[in-house]
Design a protein around this motif. Structure first.
Motif, PDB file in Angstrom:
ATOM      1  N   VAL A  47      -1.367  11.589   4.759  1.00  0.00           N
ATOM      2  CA  VAL A  47      -2.260  10.572   4.045  1.00  0.00           C
ATOM      3  C   VAL A  47      -3.532  11.332   3.957  1.00  0.00           C
ATOM      4  CG1 VAL A  47      -3.444   8.324   3.988  1.00  0.00           C
ATOM      5  CG2 VAL A  47      -1.165   8.677   5.326  1.00  0.00           C
ATOM      6  N   ASN A  48      -3.786  11.874   2.464  1.00  0.00           N
ATOM      7  CA  ASN A  48      -4.946  12.771   2.267  1.00  0.00           C
ATOM      8  C   ASN A  48      -5.331  12.488   0.945  1.00  0.00           C
ATOM      9  OD1 ASN A  48      -2.746  13.684   0.267  1.00  0.00           O
ATOM     10  ND2 ASN A  48      -1.988  15.148   1.632  1.00  0.00           N
ATOM     11  N   HIS A  49      -6.096  13.183   0.241  1.00  0.00           N
ATOM     12  CA  HIS A  49      -6.800  12.865  -0.804  1.00  0.00           C
ATOM     13  C   HIS A  49      -5.931  12.438  -2.057  1.00  0.00           C
ATOM     14  CE1 HIS A  49      -6.298  16.461  -3.255  1.00  0.00           C
ATOM     15  NE2 HIS A  49      -6.272  17.197  -2.095  1.00  0.00           N
ATOM     16  N   GLN A  50      -4.926  13.102  -2.083  1.00  0.00           N
ATOM     17  CA  GLN A  50      -3.786  12.970  -3.084  1.00  0.00           C
ATOM     18  C   GLN A  50      -3.387  11.343  -3.127  1.00  0.00           C
ATOM     19  OE1 GLN A  50      -1.428  16.121  -2.626  1.00  0.00           O
ATOM     20  NE2 GLN A  50      -2.005  17.344  -4.408  1.00  0.00           N
ATOM     21  N   SER A  51      -3.088  11.197  -1.769  1.00  0.00           N
ATOM     22  CA  SER A  51      -2.766   9.672  -1.412  1.00  0.00           C
ATOM     23  C   SER A  51      -3.603   8.655  -1.758  1.00  0.00           C
ATOM     24  CB  SER A  51      -2.137   9.785   0.185  1.00  0.00           C
ATOM     25  OG  SER A  51      -1.417  10.632   0.553  1.00  0.00           O
ATOM     26  N   PHE A  52      -4.937   9.084  -1.355  1.00  0.00           N
ATOM     27  CA  PHE A  52      -5.892   7.903  -1.690  1.00  0.00           C
ATOM     28  C   PHE A  52      -5.842   7.573  -3.224  1.00  0.00           C
ATOM     29  CE2 PHE A  52      -7.556   9.251   2.603  1.00  0.00           C
ATOM     30  CZ  PHE A  52      -7.314   8.155   3.161  1.00  0.00           C
ATOM     31  N   ASP A  53      -5.733   8.880  -3.944  1.00  0.00           N
ATOM     32  CA  ASP A  53      -5.932   8.790  -5.350  1.00  0.00           C
ATOM     33  C   ASP A  53      -4.898   7.841  -5.953  1.00  0.00           C
ATOM     34  OD1 ASP A  53      -8.232  10.408  -5.432  1.00  0.00           O
ATOM     35  OD2 ASP A  53      -7.024  12.184  -5.886  1.00  0.00           O
ATOM     36  N   LYS A  54      -3.958   7.598  -5.251  1.00  0.00           N
ATOM     37  CA  LYS A  54      -2.750   6.547  -5.645  1.00  0.00           C
ATOM     38  C   LYS A  54      -2.836   5.309  -5.614  1.00  0.00           C
ATOM     39  CE  LYS A  54       0.479  10.727  -5.827  1.00  0.00           C
ATOM     40  NZ  LYS A  54       1.384  11.256  -5.429  1.00  0.00           N
ATOM     41  N   MET A  55      -3.884   4.894  -4.490  1.00  0.00           N
ATOM     42  CA  MET A  55      -3.792   3.744  -3.686  1.00  0.00           C
ATOM     43  C   MET A  55      -4.629   2.821  -4.743  1.00  0.00           C
ATOM     44  SD  MET A  55      -4.213   4.656   0.219  1.00  0.00           S
ATOM     45  CE  MET A  55      -3.250   5.770   1.331  1.00  0.00           C
ATOM     46  N   LYS A  56      -4.556   1.459  -4.412  1.00  0.00           N
ATOM     47  CA  LYS A  56      -5.306   0.522  -5.039  1.00  0.00           C
ATOM     48  C   LYS A  56      -6.768   0.953  -4.605  1.00  0.00           C
ATOM     49  CE  LYS A  56      -2.004  -3.368  -5.415  1.00  0.00           C
ATOM     50  NZ  LYS A  56      -1.839  -4.897  -5.061  1.00  0.00           N
ATOM     51  N   ASP A  57      -7.723   0.409  -5.437  1.00  0.00           N
ATOM     52  CA  ASP A  57      -9.116   0.135  -4.905  1.00  0.00           C
ATOM     53  C   ASP A  57      -9.321  -0.896  -3.957  1.00  0.00           C
ATOM     54  OD1 ASP A  57      -9.822   2.282  -6.796  1.00  0.00           O
ATOM     55  OD2 ASP A  57     -10.461   0.790  -8.208  1.00  0.00           O
ATOM     56  N   GLY A  58      -9.816  -0.471  -2.821  1.00  0.00           N
ATOM     57  CA  GLY A  58     -10.071  -1.649  -2.026  1.00  0.00           C
ATOM     58  C   GLY A  58      -8.931  -1.868  -0.795  1.00  0.00           C
ATOM     59  N   VAL A  59      -8.163  -0.995  -0.823  1.00  0.00           N
ATOM     60  CA  VAL A  59      -6.972  -1.006  -0.050  1.00  0.00           C
ATOM     61  C   VAL A  59      -7.409  -0.719   1.772  1.00  0.00           C
ATOM     62  CG1 VAL A  59      -6.512   1.375  -0.053  1.00  0.00           C
ATOM     63  CG2 VAL A  59      -4.577  -0.130   0.660  1.00  0.00           C
TER      64      VAL A  59
END
Length: 326
Positions: free
Chosen positions: A213-225
């Protein structure tokens, strides 16, 4: 069997002494963590018992073998802190507690979700100060939300069962799923993290999951997850999580584990200066909840850990077959 129990806390003494009445092992409780420098403290013992932040690398294992120790038991399920190949080469048998009240950790993950969501920790402090305002305490209905699980071991399954009771849609990613209940829908990793409202980590730490779970993962997540980690700290890249919090991608973060926790957790540092800037930065966010590896900490789990660990020692002493041997 005489066993040196490293990283001892008061609750370890209580649970192990109580359960050991039925086993009769000779227990030596040691407060320091195990590493190459402290291994000598186990001199005269037949076995050592370690916890999550002890170090059983090749150097430490060599030191233990030099003392004549041939058995290492973990009082935890994870074994990323042990060099298993070195243990095999040195003829040191390694045992773990493969399962101990998975409900304990699952329930703690749920507690973190509800606390972050409904802000009960903030409400508690407000009321104690005479502030009965509801401003900035708005939460959301968990019912109807999409919950994504990373890992479907016993803890992940226990967590999923609770989430189903809340009326959420439960999805999971696991590279090797087994006996998946019908209410859990399997997804690939990218699909899960990009569509879930709440993500909870329940996978082991290994070379494949470190910083998964890294910056690439966060870029794919919904805003406010919302992200919850009650597994192992290094699965989450903390620096990338901080950046995701700063830009609002992460709306909530709950961690019961931390990559550098061995220098912090299980200690009272209230009168000390904390030098770890990363944890201090995380603590500064109002939407971050940190607990100090507390997920396992129930009476039932402590009892099961002691019973299984002591049984592992008995089986090692007798040379009996044991499914907990690694």
């Amino acid at each position: 069997m005489k066993v040196a129990i490293f990283s001892t806390q008061s609750y370890d003494r209580e649970s192990f002494n109580r359960v050991n009445a039925d086993f009769g092992h000779d227990l030596l409780f040691l407060e320091p963590a195990l590493n190459a420098a402290t291994a000598i403290l186990a001199d005269g013992c037949n076995a050592v018992c370690v916890f999550v932040n002890d170090v059983a690398d090749a150097e430490t294992l060599k030191a233990l073998r030099h003392l004549g120790i041939s058995t290492l038991v973990l009082r935890c399920a994870g074994f990323n802190q042990v060099d298993l190949q070195a243990a095999k080469d040195l003829h040191i048998s390694v045992f773990r507690v493969s399962s101990y009240s998975p409900e304990a950790v699952a329930e703690h993950a749920v507690a973190m979700i509800m606390t972050l969501n409904r802000k009960t920790h903030k409400a508690y402090n407000r009321i104690r100060e005479g502030n009965f305002s509801l401003e900035r305490l708005t939460g959301f209905n968990l019912h109807g939300k999409k919950v994504g699980l990373i890992g479907l071991g016993q803890i992940g399954l226990a967590f999923a069962k609770i989430m189903q009771g809340f009326g959420t849609a439960v999805f999971a990613y696991d590279p090797m799923p087994k006996d998946v209940p019908s209410y859990i829908q399997l997804q690939d990793y990218d699909t899960l993290i990009s569509t879930a409202d709440v993500i909870s980590i329940h996978c082991p730490l290994n070379e494949h999951t470190k910083h998964m779970v890294n910056h690439q993962s966060f870029d794919k997540m919904k805003d406010g997850v919302m992200l919850i980690n009650t597994s192992r700290g290094a699965i989450l890249d903390s620096n990338d999580a901080i950046e995701a919090l700063k830009r609002g991608k992460l709306g909530y973060l709950g961690i019961d584990v931390y990559e550098q926790e061995d220098k912090l957790f299980f200690r009272d540092l209230s009168e000390s200066l904390i030098a770890d800037e990363q944890i201090l930065r995380l603590m500064s966010f109002p939407n971050v909840l940190i607990t100090a590896h507390q997920g396992f900490f129930t009476t039932e789990a402590l009892t099961e850990i002691a019973e299984t660990t002591l049984q592992n020692l008995t089986d090692a002493e007798k040379g009996s077959l044991n499914q907990n041997q690694l």
